[in-house]
Write a protein that holds these residues in place. Sequence first.
Motif, PDB file in Angstrom:
ATOM      1  N   THR A 103       7.077  12.351   7.155  1.00  0.00           N
ATOM      2  CA  THR A 103       7.711  11.995   8.262  1.00  0.00           C
ATOM      3  C   THR A 103       7.334  10.545   8.777  1.00  0.00           C
ATOM      4  OG1 THR A 103       5.604  13.040   9.218  1.00  0.00           O
ATOM      5  CG2 THR A 103       7.423  14.587   8.983  1.00  0.00           C
ATOM      6  N   ASP A 104       6.001   9.978   7.991  1.00  0.00           N
ATOM      7  CA  ASP A 104       5.690   8.845   8.570  1.00  0.00           C
ATOM      8  C   ASP A 104       5.370   7.829   7.219  1.00  0.00           C
ATOM      9  OD1 ASP A 104       4.696   6.594   9.737  1.00  0.00           O
ATOM     10  OD2 ASP A 104       2.741   7.452  10.264  1.00  0.00           O
ATOM     11  N   PRO A 105       6.510   7.247   6.759  1.00  0.00           N
ATOM     12  CA  PRO A 105       6.569   6.649   5.593  1.00  0.00           C
ATOM     13  C   PRO A 105       5.580   5.390   5.560  1.00  0.00           C
ATOM     14  CG  PRO A 105       8.940   6.754   6.043  1.00  0.00           C
ATOM     15  CD  PRO A 105       7.807   7.361   7.256  1.00  0.00           C
ATOM     16  N   ALA A 106       5.064   5.020   6.825  1.00  0.00           N
ATOM     17  CA  ALA A 106       3.933   3.971   6.851  1.00  0.00           C
ATOM     18  C   ALA A 106       2.834   4.302   6.228  1.00  0.00           C
ATOM     19  CB  ALA A 106       3.770   3.541   8.096  1.00  0.00           C
ATOM     20  N   THR A 107       2.458   5.468   6.051  1.00  0.00           N
ATOM     21  CA  THR A 107       1.211   5.937   5.680  1.00  0.00           C
ATOM     22  C   THR A 107       1.234   5.858   4.138  1.00  0.00           C
ATOM     23  OG1 THR A 107       1.646   8.261   5.554  1.00  0.00           O
ATOM     24  CG2 THR A 107       0.680   7.711   7.667  1.00  0.00           C
ATOM     25  N   ALA A 108       2.215   5.886   3.525  1.00  0.00           N
ATOM     26  CA  ALA A 108       2.431   5.570   2.157  1.00  0.00           C
ATOM     27  C   ALA A 108       2.718   4.194   1.605  1.00  0.00           C
ATOM     28  CB  ALA A 108       3.608   6.792   1.489  1.00  0.00           C
ATOM     29  N   ASN A 109       2.482   3.420   2.338  1.00  0.00           N
ATOM     30  CA  ASN A 109       2.779   2.159   2.278  1.00  0.00           C
ATOM     31  C   ASN A 109       1.874   1.522   1.560  1.00  0.00           C
ATOM     32  OD1 ASN A 109       3.217  -0.977   2.673  1.00  0.00           O
ATOM     33  ND2 ASN A 109       4.594  -0.387   3.925  1.00  0.00           N
ATOM     34  N   VAL A 110       2.408   0.593   0.118  1.00  0.00           N
ATOM     35  CA  VAL A 110       1.505  -0.238  -0.740  1.00  0.00           C
ATOM     36  C   VAL A 110       0.462  -0.822   0.210  1.00  0.00           C
ATOM     37  CG1 VAL A 110       2.774  -2.151  -0.935  1.00  0.00           C
ATOM     38  CG2 VAL A 110       1.338  -1.238  -2.884  1.00  0.00           C
ATOM     39  N   GLU A 111       0.721  -1.433   1.392  1.00  0.00           N
ATOM     40  CA  GLU A 111      -0.283  -2.143   2.365  1.00  0.00           C
ATOM     41  C   GLU A 111      -1.492  -1.447   2.612  1.00  0.00           C
ATOM     42  OE1 GLU A 111      -0.085  -5.315   1.907  1.00  0.00           O
ATOM     43  OE2 GLU A 111       1.792  -5.390   0.677  1.00  0.00           O
ATOM     44  N   GLN A 112      -1.289  -0.266   2.657  1.00  0.00           N
ATOM     45  CA  GLN A 112      -2.325   0.643   3.227  1.00  0.00           C
ATOM     46  C   GLN A 112      -2.990   1.542   2.347  1.00  0.00           C
ATOM     47  OE1 GLN A 112      -1.428   2.441   7.035  1.00  0.00           O
ATOM     48  NE2 GLN A 112       0.541   1.363   7.078  1.00  0.00           N
ATOM     49  N   PRO A 113      -3.835   0.986   1.173  1.00  0.00           N
ATOM     50  CA  PRO A 113      -4.349   1.717   0.008  1.00  0.00           C
ATOM     51  C   PRO A 113      -5.231   2.879   0.488  1.00  0.00           C
ATOM     52  CG  PRO A 113      -5.268  -0.426   0.119  1.00  0.00           C
ATOM     53  CD  PRO A 113      -4.172  -0.436   1.053  1.00  0.00           C
ATOM     54  N   VAL A 120      -5.961 -15.663 -10.968  1.00  0.00           N
ATOM     55  CA  VAL A 120      -5.309 -14.322 -11.378  1.00  0.00           C
ATOM     56  C   VAL A 120      -5.909 -13.431 -10.589  1.00  0.00           C
ATOM     57  CG1 VAL A 120      -5.407 -13.138 -13.246  1.00  0.00           C
ATOM     58  CG2 VAL A 120      -4.854 -15.383 -13.486  1.00  0.00           C
ATOM     59  N   GLY A 121      -7.052 -13.631  -9.951  1.00  0.00           N
ATOM     60  CA  GLY A 121      -7.704 -12.445  -9.169  1.00  0.00           C
ATOM     61  C   GLY A 121      -6.971 -11.866  -8.216  1.00  0.00           C
ATOM     62  N   PRO A 122      -6.481 -12.746  -7.114  1.00  0.00           N
ATOM     63  CA  PRO A 122      -5.519 -12.017  -6.054  1.00  0.00           C
ATOM     64  C   PRO A 122      -4.383 -11.149  -6.771  1.00  0.00           C
ATOM     65  CG  PRO A 122      -5.866 -14.242  -5.508  1.00  0.00           C
ATOM     66  CD  PRO A 122      -6.287 -14.232  -6.851  1.00  0.00           C
ATOM     67  N   VAL A 123      -3.822 -11.774  -7.838  1.00  0.00           N
ATOM     68  CA  VAL A 123      -2.511 -10.995  -8.533  1.00  0.00           C
ATOM     69  C   VAL A 123      -3.116  -9.673  -8.977  1.00  0.00           C
ATOM     70  CG1 VAL A 123      -1.095 -11.122 -10.598  1.00  0.00           C
ATOM     71  CG2 VAL A 123      -1.756 -13.170  -9.315  1.00  0.00           C
ATOM     72  N   CYS A 124      -4.435  -9.964  -9.624  1.00  0.00           N
ATOM     73  CA  CYS A 124      -4.872  -8.496 -10.042  1.00  0.00           C
ATOM     74  C   CYS A 124      -5.330  -7.361  -9.012  1.00  0.00           C
ATOM     75  CB  CYS A 124      -6.270  -8.830 -10.956  1.00  0.00           C
ATOM     76  SG  CYS A 124      -6.013  -9.679 -12.383  1.00  0.00           S
ATOM     77  N   TRP A 125      -5.636  -8.063  -7.714  1.00  0.00           N
ATOM     78  CA  TRP A 125      -5.788  -7.069  -6.832  1.00  0.00           C
ATOM     79  C   TRP A 125      -4.638  -6.479  -6.255  1.00  0.00           C
ATOM     80  CZ3 TRP A 125      -8.793  -4.033  -4.432  1.00  0.00           C
ATOM     81  CH2 TRP A 125      -8.588  -3.572  -3.028  1.00  0.00           C
ATOM     82  N   ARG A 126      -3.544  -7.308  -6.356  1.00  0.00           N
ATOM     83  CA  ARG A 126      -2.228  -6.747  -5.788  1.00  0.00           C
ATOM     84  C   ARG A 126      -1.738  -5.554  -6.915  1.00  0.00           C
ATOM     85  NH1 ARG A 126       0.395  -8.806  -1.809  1.00  0.00           N
ATOM     86  NH2 ARG A 126       2.479  -7.955  -2.531  1.00  0.00           N
ATOM     87  N   MET A 127      -2.041  -5.836  -8.191  1.00  0.00           N
ATOM     88  CA  MET A 127      -2.026  -5.017  -9.254  1.00  0.00           C
ATOM     89  C   MET A 127      -2.632  -3.454  -8.876  1.00  0.00           C
ATOM     90  SD  MET A 127      -1.695  -7.248 -12.753  1.00  0.00           S
ATOM     91  CE  MET A 127      -1.666  -5.828 -13.611  1.00  0.00           C
ATOM     92  N   VAL A 128      -3.815  -3.758  -8.567  1.00  0.00           N
ATOM     93  CA  VAL A 128      -4.806  -2.587  -8.273  1.00  0.00           C
ATOM     94  C   VAL A 128      -4.121  -1.642  -7.001  1.00  0.00           C
ATOM     95  CG1 VAL A 128      -6.941  -1.692  -7.261  1.00  0.00           C
ATOM     96  CG2 VAL A 128      -6.880  -3.393  -9.166  1.00  0.00           C
ATOM     97  N   ARG A 129      -3.718  -2.394  -6.059  1.00  0.00           N
ATOM     98  CA  ARG A 129      -2.941  -1.902  -4.877  1.00  0.00           C
ATOM     99  C   ARG A 129      -1.563  -1.276  -5.188  1.00  0.00           C
ATOM    100  NH1 ARG A 129      -4.792  -4.250   0.249  1.00  0.00           N
ATOM    101  NH2 ARG A 129      -2.539  -4.285   1.101  1.00  0.00           N
TER     102      ARG A 129
END
Length: 207
Positions: free
Chosen positions: A71-81, A169-178
Amino acid sequence: MNQEIETYIKQLDRNLEQLDPTERAELEEFYREFLLDAHLFSRYDIEKELGTPKKLAHKIMADYSLTISKTDPATANVEQPQHNLQAIKWILLGLCAVPLGLPLFLILVAVILFFIILIVLLVGVLAGLLLPTGWIMYKAFPLLLTSNWAVGCFYIGAGIIVFAVIFLVGPVCWRMVRGVVSLVARIARWLGRKVLIGKYYPGGAAK
């Protein structure tokens, strides 16, 4: 009011502290009425139908997390791990509490382990580059004060380049983890909807 029912409901409430008081009160009333209507007055009959208060709480929280994400897609957003990790946790516990959920639980655990291994390998590769590079640079600094200063400059320059690449590469890896957490959460929700959604959290079916 039946004492066994009230004891069960109170124990259930203590296992639902993650929910706000209003939602807990609604759940208490829902399950109290359910038990009374079904004439389940003994502890044995209650747990045979619903499981222990702790297991029922796990199923409710799993169903709740699935309902919220629906009901609230925001809770499943990749920006909210943090929401995704919490959903994975409750869905895992919910699947454990459902007899038919064991195969799905094992599938989800296998998926999680697969991605954990990938992340560990990635971190291992970065650490494997970082530590030796730092050691080589440390050893190269004294060369700057000798006739081999050019060699020292070469190794230090190469080390700086390696460090720069790692930090880029670090930030890219962090985005990959998220992204991995988000993907696992989507898989968990898909599996959870097969056996949980709308069955234990009263608002789930309606929503």
